[in-house]
Design a protein around this motif. Structure first.
Motif, short mmCIF file in Angstrom:
data_model
loop_
_atom_site.label_atom_id
_atom_site.label_comp_id
_atom_site.label_asym_id
_atom_site.label_seq_id
_atom_site.Cartn_x
_atom_site.Cartn_y
_atom_site.Cartn_z
N ARG A 95 -4.55 43.97 76.79
CA ARG A 95 -4.14 44.48 75.48
C ARG A 95 -2.87 45.32 75.61
O ARG A 95 -1.98 45.27 74.77
CB ARG A 95 -5.28 45.31 74.89
CG ARG A 95 -5.03 45.89 73.52
CD ARG A 95 -5.04 44.79 72.47
NE ARG A 95 -4.61 45.33 71.18
CZ ARG A 95 -3.34 45.53 70.84
NH1 ARG A 95 -2.38 45.25 71.70
NH2 ARG A 95 -3.03 46.03 69.66
N PHE A 96 -2.82 46.12 76.68
CA PHE A 96 -1.68 46.99 76.90
C PHE A 96 -0.37 46.19 77.00
O PHE A 96 0.67 46.62 76.52
CB PHE A 96 -1.89 47.81 78.18
CG PHE A 96 -0.72 48.67 78.55
CD1 PHE A 96 -0.49 49.86 77.89
CD2 PHE A 96 0.16 48.28 79.54
CE1 PHE A 96 0.59 50.66 78.21
CE2 PHE A 96 1.25 49.06 79.86
CZ PHE A 96 1.46 50.25 79.21
N ALA A 98 0.61 43.63 75.50
CA ALA A 98 1.17 43.14 74.24
C ALA A 98 1.79 44.25 73.40
O ALA A 98 2.45 43.98 72.41
CB ALA A 98 0.09 42.43 73.44
N LEU A 99 1.58 45.50 73.81
CA LEU A 99 2.15 46.62 73.04
C LEU A 99 3.66 46.62 73.21
O LEU A 99 4.17 46.50 74.30
CB LEU A 99 1.64 47.96 73.59
CG LEU A 99 0.20 48.35 73.34
CD1 LEU A 99 -0.07 49.63 74.10
CD2 LEU A 99 -0.03 48.55 71.87
N GLY A 100 4.36 46.77 72.12
CA GLY A 100 5.81 46.94 72.24
C GLY A 100 6.54 45.68 72.65
O GLY A 100 7.71 45.72 72.99
N VAL A 101 5.85 44.55 72.67
CA VAL A 101 6.49 43.27 72.97
C VAL A 101 6.39 42.42 71.71
O VAL A 101 5.31 42.34 71.11
CB VAL A 101 5.78 42.56 74.15
CG1 VAL A 101 6.48 41.27 74.49
CG2 VAL A 101 5.73 43.49 75.35
#
Lengths: 258, 259
Positions: A95-96, A98-101
């Motif tokens: 999950r991490f 996909a953050l900010g991408v």
């Protein structure tokens, strides 16, 4: 480093940059540049302003003097000095990533490949606050790579990683540069390993004391004065050993691990 | 079921749904005191609303927004944030009580504003709460991804192109709206609990942020049900009963090993 077309290949540059924070002069006219495909490492003692210079280049600190250039549209992959995911937030590695991408770059297949590339596919479903320091650094690297960056900024990438892991991590960074042709800017205070993986070293102590090929820098009087004779000598020898060391050791290490 | 009970349940559920996602972010961002400080300014908003002859809820939104933006920008020279927030929370509450004592409408209903009066919500209040609830959830839908990135690591998010200041400001605005929505249900003194306690209980059962938000909403709704039930059965004050219900759920969750 030869640069065929410096303007086109230039990713970022800092020109005579000064930064003052709370009345303290952190940087006094520091300059550096990073071109496509180049690995540049900033070294220097604690309090030399290494992180501040990087933050100025990233636009996180506004310089009090000088000029920062970032190529328009530059896609930056940034790995901050320390990432602490607080246990109050449940967050899997997967999950991490996909953050900010942007969503189209964060598909499940791409995430898996990115974890593969940094060698930690097996921790995909682990919680971020449960993985080791070295694994966290690799997750950060994978996240930076997911963005297909032109430019990687790594602030103390091996902090909190044991010696074996450090060499692995630097080797990984070198491979990424080779495979993707990105420019890399690293900060380090650990000299031995990092210099072997670097095209250009910038020795910073509030201003740039000296810069150049690792071997040249390690013989520079200011560098010797800053880090002492012994360190300078051991570094001067290191690049000489390097090819050999990597071929043989790489194999042996592979055998041990497998 | 009596109409007033239906209205009370609808109001409580609306507040629980709006509070859940914001509460989760408050827990992650360690802003519990921040939420508390903003809610303590709400009484001042009510009193000012009466003084100016506008809807007290609008007064609450205005004062909460101003307080929230000030808190966001203000950094002390020597003191920790928790101390500053304590100063502001109690200073604002005291000021609110003083101003309220001069306004007839509030003086009469002071207990209702402090501890909520869910059993007396009107149909208009219910519409208002649900409109606010939808507004908050839709706005948060747009804000969600950047806010999550900023919460995990604000500098990394900034380098990746997120406007951190804009995202944080929008979050505070939404928080002010939720405070205004909650005042009728649990009152000024207990608003922060509706934000924090359900999210805190949800943590132990969650492996991703999204799951924690959904579970916080479930916990919030169950707390409203428990509190309302206890209030009707034992004639307890409804607002505190809801918060007690949420707390009971938290105590149960504390026995669950975290993911």
């Amino acid at each position: 480093m030869s640069r065929p077309n410096p303007d086109k290949n230039l990713l970022v540059s800092a020109d005579n940059v000064s930064v003052e924070l709370n009345g303290n002069e952190i940087l006094l006219g520091a300059s550096l540049s990073v071109a496509k495909g180049e690995v540049v490492t900033i070294v220097g003692p604690n309090g030399a302003g290494k992180t501040t210079l990087v933050r100025a280049i990233l636009g996180l600190v506004i310089p009090t003097g000088g000029h920062i250039y970032r190529r328009p549209g530059l896609n930056i992959g940034y790995m901050p000095q320390k990432l602490h995911i607080d246990p109050t937030m449940p967050m899997t590695v997967n999950r991490f990533l996909a953050l900010g991408v942007p969503a189209k770059l964060a598909g499940q297949g791409r995430r898996k490949n990115a974890l593969d590339e940094v060698g930690i596919e097996h921790i995909s479903n682990s919680q971020m606050h449960n993985i080791s320091g070295g694994e966290t650094q690799r997750v950060m690297l994978a996240r930076a790579l997911l963005r297909d960056p032109d430019f990687l900024v790594l602030d103390e990438p091996v902090q909190g990683v044991d010696i074996t892991g450090q060499a692995d991590l630097y080797r990984l960074i070198r491979n990424i540069r080779k495979n993707r042709g990105v420019g890399v800017l690293m900060v380090s205070h650990d000299l031995h390993v990092v210099m072997a993986e670097t095209d250009r070293v910038i020795c910073l102590n509030r201003h740039v004391c000296c810069e150049g090929h690792p071997e040249t820098v390690s013989k520079h009087p200011e560098f010797v004065q800053m880090f002492g004779d012994q360190v300078a000598n051991s570094i001067a020898l290191y690049p000489h050993n390097h090819d050999h060391h990597h071929d043989v050791h790489g194999d042996i290490k592979g055998g041990e691990n497998g | 079921m009596d109409d007033f009970i239906v209205r009370a349940l609808l109001a409580g559920v609306g507040v629980a749904l709006a509070a859940a996602p914001l509460g989760a972010f408050i827990v992650w961002r360690k802003m519990a005191y921040f939420g508390g400080a903003i809610s303590h300014t709400a009484l001042l908003g009510v009193a000012l609303g009466f003084l100016l002859g506008i809807n007290p809820i609008i007064g609450v939104v205005l004062v909460s927004v101003v307080a929230g933006l000030m808190l966001l920008g203000y950094r002390g020279r020597y003191l920790g944030n928790d101390t500053l927030l304590g100063v502001i929370a109690h200073g604002a509450l005291a000021l609110g009580l003083i101003v309220a004592s001069t306004v007839d409408g509030v003086r009469v209903d002071l207990m209702a504003f402090l501890f909520g009066d869910i059993l007396s919500v009107s149909a208009g209040d219910v519409y208002f709460i649900w409109a606010g609830c939808v507004l908050v959830i839709v706005a948060l839908g747009f804000l969600y991804k950047p806010l999550l990135a900023v919460t995990v690591h604000s500098e990394l998010a900034a380098v990746e192109g997120t406007n951190v200041r804009l995202v944080e400001t929008a979050f505070v605005l939404l928080l002010a709206v939720v405070v205004a929505l909650s005042i009728k249900v649990v009152g000024v003194l207990l608003i922060a609990s509706m934000l924090i306690i359900p999210a805190a209980s949800a943590r132990a059962f969650s492996s991703t942020p999204e799951r924690m938000i959904i579970l916080a909403a479930v916990m919030g709704v169950v707390s409203v049900g428990l509190g309302m039930g206890a209030s009707l059965e034992f004639d307890w004050p409804a607002g505190p009963a809801i918060v007690a219900g949420a707390t009971a759920l938290y105590i149960i969750s504390a026995f669950k090993k975290a993911a």
